[in-house]
Every structure is written in C-alpha cells, then in structure tokens.
Design a protein around this motif. Sequence first.
Motif, short mmCIF file in Angstrom:
data_model
loop_
_atom_site.label_atom_id
_atom_site.label_comp_id
_atom_site.label_asym_id
_atom_site.label_seq_id
_atom_site.Cartn_x
_atom_site.Cartn_y
_atom_site.Cartn_z
N PHE A 266 0.84 -1.19 0.00
CA PHE A 266 0.00 0.00 0.00
C PHE A 266 0.88 1.25 0.00
O PHE A 266 1.92 1.27 0.63
N ASN B 17 0.58 5.88 -0.56
CA ASN B 17 -0.21 7.09 -0.78
C ASN B 17 0.64 8.11 -1.52
O ASN B 17 1.85 8.16 -1.32
N ARG C 164 -0.02 12.32 -3.20
CA ARG C 164 -0.89 13.40 -3.66
C ARG C 164 -0.64 13.62 -5.15
O ARG C 164 0.50 13.69 -5.60
N MET D 293 -5.52 12.99 -2.80
CA MET D 293 -4.71 11.95 -2.15
C MET D 293 -5.11 10.60 -2.75
O MET D 293 -6.24 10.15 -2.60
N HIS E 262 -4.80 6.65 -2.79
CA HIS E 262 -4.45 5.47 -1.98
C HIS E 262 -4.28 4.33 -2.98
O HIS E 262 -5.23 3.93 -3.63
N TRP F 97 -3.10 0.48 -4.01
CA TRP F 97 -2.86 -0.89 -3.57
C TRP F 97 -2.06 -1.62 -4.65
O TRP F 97 -2.43 -1.61 -5.81
#
Length: 193
Positions: free
Chosen positions: A32, A34, A36, A45, A47, A49
């Motif tokens: 995972f 993150n 921006r 943002m 996220h 996977w």
Amino acid sequence: MGDSDVGKSNLLSRFIRNEFCSESNPTVGIDFANRRIQAEGKLIMAHIWDIAGSERFRALRGSYCSGADGAILVYDVSKPSTFDNLAMWLKELRDNTYPNIRIVLVGNKTDLKHLPTVATDDAHRFSENEGLSYIETSALDATNVKAPFQMIVEDIYRTIIKNPISGPEEANGETSGLTKEGKTIDVSATDET
C-alpha cells in the motif's frame, strides 16, 4: 493488478519514491502507498494498492478490489503470456468492483524492446475493445511512470464530479439515498395522486 513479475511493484516504487530495485521479491498479499496527485487544479490523495499477482492470493484480491474507484492493469510487453492473461484479470477486476470503475492498461518494461514483444497495435486494439485507456511504461528507465497514475486520478476525478461512482447496491437498481452533494434524501417517499 496483473500477472506476477510484470513490474507492478517497481512501477509503484518508481512513482512513489523514484526507486527501482532489480532484485525485488514478489509481492506477498498486498502492498500500500499514498501520494498526492494534482487533477484539474485540485490536490487529490491517491491510496494505491499493489496487489500480488500470484494465484495463491486470488481470494485476497477480490476483497481489496471491491471498493476501488480505479485500477491500473499491467502486463509485460516482453512476455506475451502476460498479455494473453489480461482478459482473465479484467474479468476478475470487473467481477469484484463497481460497474463503472475506471481502468488504465499499462504495457510495462518497454526497455526490453530487444526481446520478442507484444505488438503495440494489439494492445491498442484490446484496450479500445474493452473501453480502457492505454499507455506503455518502463519502471527501469522511468519512462511514462507518472502518466498512468495521473490518467487514472484525473479520470476518476472527472467521473465523480460529473456523476458519482455508484456502489454495488446502485448497480442492482437500489439507491443509497445520497445526492452528489452528500445530502440524504428520502427515496421511499412517493408522491401519489
């Protein structure tokens, strides 16, 4: 998503940290990250996977995909078998996500053009037939690495602004009662005359 060893983890690593590891191990389960990303003047943002391509993680994949707004489907341009498996990956993705999920098809490892490769025309034809965006990348030399992430975030943003992504209940003809602005409305009340 995509077969093992197509470079999904290195694409993510190059995008997030500008790093490439030639000795990377296969993803175990899920990774995972993150970041921006700017989309139409807004800072979003994302996220992200990184889902293992190994068959033994198939049960996990469905549950991690279920709430995704978008997906990047990756194959290795130097391994035709990874391209041949795209229909299976696409079916798995569509079976476990919202009906209007946004998908970008990525042909990775363009630095290996000296090896037998999947024809770009075949990839374009597949992406057009399936309604996908398409781009070729190389995590090794950082070619077009940012582009698929940018494309998917911008596409999701435009889609949500124009028409909020419907959840599984909306796909079955039921509505959640939420308006685009997030206000709840009573959908059970009817105006009988």
